[in-house]
Design a protein around this motif. Structure first.
Motif, mmCIF file in Angstrom:
data_model
loop_
_atom_site.group_PDB
_atom_site.id
_atom_site.type_symbol
_atom_site.label_atom_id
_atom_site.label_comp_id
_atom_site.label_asym_id
_atom_site.label_seq_id
_atom_site.Cartn_x
_atom_site.Cartn_y
_atom_site.Cartn_z
ATOM 1 N N UNK A 142 37.185 51.289 -17.774
ATOM 2 C CA UNK A 142 36.745 51.396 -16.381
ATOM 3 C C UNK A 142 37.453 50.353 -15.521
ATOM 4 N N UNK A 143 37.593 49.156 -16.075
ATOM 5 C CA UNK A 143 38.279 48.089 -15.346
ATOM 6 C C UNK A 143 39.750 48.447 -15.131
ATOM 7 N N UNK A 144 40.375 49.013 -16.159
ATOM 8 C CA UNK A 144 41.787 49.396 -16.035
ATOM 9 C C UNK A 144 41.959 50.492 -14.991
ATOM 10 N N UNK A 145 41.029 51.421 -14.930
ATOM 11 C CA UNK A 145 41.105 52.475 -13.907
ATOM 12 C C UNK A 145 41.078 51.862 -12.504
ATOM 13 N N UNK A 146 40.247 50.837 -12.324
ATOM 14 C CA UNK A 146 40.174 50.161 -11.021
ATOM 15 C C UNK A 146 41.483 49.436 -10.712
ATOM 16 N N UNK A 147 42.082 48.827 -11.732
ATOM 17 C CA UNK A 147 43.347 48.124 -11.557
ATOM 18 C C UNK A 147 44.454 49.113 -11.186
ATOM 19 N N UNK A 148 44.498 50.240 -11.904
ATOM 20 C CA UNK A 148 45.512 51.260 -11.630
ATOM 21 C C UNK A 148 45.391 51.761 -10.196
ATOM 22 N N UNK A 149 44.157 51.973 -9.749
ATOM 23 C CA UNK A 149 43.939 52.435 -8.380
ATOM 24 C C UNK A 149 44.488 51.421 -7.377
ATOM 25 N N UNK A 150 44.266 50.154 -7.650
ATOM 26 C CA UNK A 150 44.770 49.101 -6.764
ATOM 27 C C UNK A 150 46.297 49.050 -6.798
ATOM 28 N N UNK A 151 46.858 49.197 -7.978
ATOM 29 C CA UNK A 151 48.313 49.166 -8.128
ATOM 30 C C UNK A 151 48.974 50.317 -7.367
ATOM 31 N N UNK A 152 48.496 51.517 -7.598
ATOM 32 C CA UNK A 152 49.153 52.696 -7.008
ATOM 33 C C UNK A 152 49.006 52.742 -5.491
ATOM 34 N N UNK A 153 47.916 52.184 -4.971
ATOM 35 C CA UNK A 153 47.757 52.154 -3.515
ATOM 36 C C UNK A 153 48.618 51.067 -2.884
ATOM 37 N N UNK A 154 49.039 50.101 -3.692
ATOM 38 C CA UNK A 154 49.840 48.980 -3.160
ATOM 39 C C UNK A 154 51.324 49.308 -3.110
ATOM 40 N N UNK A 155 51.854 49.874 -4.204
ATOM 41 C CA UNK A 155 53.306 50.051 -4.279
ATOM 42 C C UNK A 155 53.646 51.032 -5.391
ATOM 43 N N UNK A 156 54.590 51.915 -5.119
ATOM 44 C CA UNK A 156 55.005 52.908 -6.117
ATOM 45 C C UNK A 156 55.555 52.254 -7.376
ATOM 46 N N UNK A 157 56.174 51.100 -7.251
ATOM 47 C CA UNK A 157 56.771 50.414 -8.398
ATOM 48 C C UNK A 157 55.755 50.200 -9.510
ATOM 49 N N UNK A 158 54.491 49.922 -9.142
ATOM 50 C CA UNK A 158 53.483 49.578 -10.134
ATOM 51 C C UNK A 158 53.002 50.772 -10.944
ATOM 52 N N UNK A 159 53.507 51.951 -10.631
ATOM 53 C CA UNK A 159 53.233 53.101 -11.498
ATOM 54 C C UNK A 159 53.862 52.893 -12.869
ATOM 55 N N UNK A 160 54.820 51.983 -12.961
ATOM 56 C CA UNK A 160 55.507 51.717 -14.226
ATOM 57 C C UNK A 160 54.679 50.859 -15.174
ATOM 58 N N UNK A 161 53.572 50.311 -14.691
ATOM 59 C CA UNK A 161 52.773 49.390 -15.505
ATOM 60 C C UNK A 161 51.731 50.168 -16.304
ATOM 61 N N UNK A 162 51.861 50.133 -17.618
ATOM 62 C CA UNK A 162 50.873 50.762 -18.490
ATOM 63 C C UNK A 162 49.843 49.757 -18.952
ATOM 64 N N UNK A 163 48.792 50.256 -19.571
ATOM 65 C CA UNK A 163 47.708 49.384 -20.019
ATOM 66 C C UNK A 163 48.183 48.358 -21.036
ATOM 67 N N UNK A 164 49.071 48.764 -21.944
ATOM 68 C CA UNK A 164 49.577 47.821 -22.940
ATOM 69 C C UNK A 164 50.481 46.786 -22.278
ATOM 70 N N UNK A 165 51.267 47.188 -21.268
ATOM 71 C CA UNK A 165 52.077 46.226 -20.507
ATOM 72 C C UNK A 165 51.181 45.148 -19.893
ATOM 73 N N UNK A 166 50.070 45.604 -19.312
ATOM 74 C CA UNK A 166 49.161 44.665 -18.657
ATOM 75 C C UNK A 166 48.590 43.667 -19.653
ATOM 76 N N UNK A 167 48.176 44.162 -20.818
ATOM 77 C CA UNK A 167 47.595 43.268 -21.824
ATOM 78 C C UNK A 167 48.647 42.319 -22.395
ATOM 79 N N UNK A 168 49.886 42.792 -22.520
ATOM 80 C CA UNK A 168 50.954 41.905 -22.993
ATOM 81 C C UNK A 168 51.205 40.793 -21.984
#
Length: 601
Positions: free
Chosen positions: A262-288
């Motif tokens: 649920x937290x990751x879904x909220x993060x993804x929503x924030x990322x995609x509304x901010x900049x198209x570039x952040x569509x490249x960030x996956x959940x494993x990327x974030x944890x790394x």
């Protein structure tokens, strides 16, 4: 970690699944078997063939806790803590539980949707020494009536006990209930007294074999680490989708009642509304990136010889408290990293040279906020920019990335502190001939060249308007040939005309105006659009192109000149001279050295 194995009665395993003592870790994927696989597994069990081992993990280690769930078709046991979790064998055990112990029809994954079916053994076929046990397996729809001709013709009806007796079909969901078996056998004999002997033979030769069937079980003891669980799970589940560390962390954090999905879904929503570039960030990327950030923070305050690391094992060791403490800083770190990249001329995630380079970049911005390091002052901006472009044009993010992440976060802050160059900057190296082998977007350096052109705000060929992130997206900008492909194909070597040297970002409408014509011809079209010669010259030159060479259709001169200009721009971005501009190899590929003296000849 220790391992032990033993053969276990199938009936005991199914009983433990039923009472919740054996469950599934939350990272296991859903049950997906279809009717064909189910029938073949029934054939193996009824024939006494081995079905392969199952692998379990003992529970009880407070450091390795996963949320768990019951098997598909099994009773829910939210109040029961399992003794063991299944790492390998879920699909087989789920099938066997539903077929042999299920209270209703087995859930089957059909070609288009899920359906429910009952399974039987044809008593006569099961006893036929010349037949196949698979032929004895009967798969019936949920209503137990098999039809043909769009339902108008009944081929087999087993909807009543009497119909089962009449057709000599034994329902497999009765196998592990002695009372139900006896009722069925007595019912069969009452229906047809002549079937006494065949019923007895079926019990002795087939049913008893299923009832006493044993499955090899390998059990990992409770002291097995999360990293080992992840690796073992991947090794034994070679036919499925690999387990990600995010799924393991999800199951682990859920044991502390934290829903990271649920937290990751909220993060993804924030990322995609901010900049198209952040569509490249996956959940494993974030944890790394999180592991890199927390590890570097610990490194900066450690009094011993602590080593920064962000490998899979480090992610899996991450505590919920570490995650919560750094979560906001890292989210903001990714947002700032995206803004930084836009200023470098990278506007979309498809244009990103290395998505993996976002991991240390975000961690660097996050730590800077935590530690109060001002990355917005010019000297620090220059350090970060130089590091970034050395990573791109040194092409250092193709492999062994976790080690590179560590070297970079340590190296960037070390340079800020005392001027020592990061390893990525020190190692960056590029040969001039590499420009010709950059032919597609698969190359990070190819994308890097385009980004540098965009960073300098080039002008559109036809309108003279400045390209920026807004117009880049609005005008459906793409990378196109300067000397058009159709014009070049029959005239020049594709190594040159299809390379990055002959390409630049161009608006979709402008590209249509250019068509497949010679540059001298489409330049006349630019005049027809109302631009002056000075404006046209400025627009073309803003793409690192010689107006005079383009207007003269001088392809060979253009290639040498533009390659020289691109190398100049790469040198400016990386802060490093590119050796070999006049080398034998360079002259071989370009016909001339890539020096300004040569261009001026």
């Amino acid at each position: 970690m220790s391992v032990y194995s033993n053969d276990t009665d199938l009936k005991d395993l199914l009983y433990q699944i039923e009472n919740g003592k054996i469950q599934l870790p939350d990272f296991q994927r859903d049950w997906v078997w279809d009717d064909d696989k189910i029938c073949k597994l029934i054939e193996s069990i009824a024939s006494g063939f081995p079905m392969g081992a199952a692998m379990f993990l003992e529970t009880g280690n407070p450091a390795v806790r996963f949320t768990h769930r019951t098997f598909t078709g099994a009773p829910k046991h939210s109040d029961v803590n399992p003794d063991r979790l299944v790492l390998d064998g879920q699909q087989r055990l789920t099938t066997l539980f539903q077929v042999f112990k299920g209270k209703g029809a087995t859930i089957v994954n059909g070609a288009k949707s899920k359906e429910r079916r009952y399974y039987y053994l044809d008593i006569r076929k099961a006893l036929n020494p010349h037949g196949s046990m698979l032929e004895a397996v009967e798969s019936m729809p949920e209503n137990k009536i098999r039809t043909a001709n769009i339902g108008r013709e009944i081929k087999l009806d087993l909807s009543t006990r009497e119909a089962e007796y009449a057709n000599m079909k034994f329902p497999l969901n009765l196998v592990f209930s002695q009372t139900d078996i006896m009722d069925c056998i007595f019912g069969l004999m009452s229906y047809d007294a002549a079937s006494v002997q065949i019923a007895k033979e079926f019990c002795d030769k087939v049913l008893n074999g299923i009832i006493t069937y044993k499955i090899p079980v390998i059990t990992l003891t409770k002291d097995t680490s999360k990293e080992a669980v992840c690796q073992i799970f991947e090794n034994v589940n070679t036919g499925g989708v690999k387990l990600t560390v995010f799924e393991l962390i999800t199951a682990s954090f859920a044991a502390d009642e934290y829903d990271i999905r649920k937290d990751w879904d909220a993060i993804v929503s924030k990322f995609t509304s901010h900049c198209d570039i952040l569509r490249a960030v996956g959940s494993t990327n974030f944890l790394t990136a999180m592991a890199l950030l927390t590890s570097y923070k610990r490194f900066c305050t450690a009094t011993d010889t602590y080593v920064v690391s962000c490998k899979k094992r480090d992610v899996l060791k991450m505590s919920l408290s570490d995650y919560k403490e750094c979560r906001s800083a890292l989210v903001n770190g990714f947002l700032k990293a995206a803004d930084f990249l836009v200023h470098q001329g990278v506007y979309t995630w498809l244009d990103l040279p290395y998505s993996s380079q976002l991991i240390p970049l975000a961690a660097i911005f996050a730590y800077a906020d935590v530690a109060g390091v001002n990355l917005s002052i010019q000297t620090n901006k220059d350090i970060l920019s130089r590091w970034y472009w050395c990573g791109v044009f040194g092409e250092q993010y193709g492999a062994a990335n976790e080690t590179r992440y560590v070297l970079d976060i340590v190296g960037v802050f070390q340079q800020i502190a005392d001027g020592t160059l990061p390893d990525t900057v020190a190692r960056a190296n590029m040969q001039p001939a590499r420009l010709l082998t950059m032919q597609t977007r698969n190359s990070a350096a190819y994308k890097g060249v385009m980004a540098l052109i965009l960073q300098d705000s080039p002008l559109d060929f036809m309108s003279g308007n400045k390209m920026n992130v807004a117009t880049y997206l609005e005008e459906s900008t793409d990378i196109h040939h300067i000397f058009p492909q159709n014009y070049c194909a029959a005239r020049y070597d594709s190594l040159k005309w299809n390379s990055v040297v002959n390409k630049t970002p161009i608006y979709a409408g402008t590209n249509r105006s250019i068509g497949g014509r010679a540059p001298s011809e489409y330049i006349r079209t630019m005049f027809n659009k109302g631009l002056s010669e000075a404006q046209i010259r400025e627009a073309i030159t803003s793409h690192k192109i010689s107006y005079d060479l383009l207007a003269a259709d001088d392809f060979e001169g253009f290639i040498v000149d533009r390659a020289t200009r691109l190398l100049d721009r790469i040198e400016l971005a990386t802060g490093k001279s590119i050796a070999g501009r006049d080398s034998e190899e360079t002259v071989k590929f370009f016909g001339r050295p890539l020096t300004h003296q040569s261009v001026d000849l």
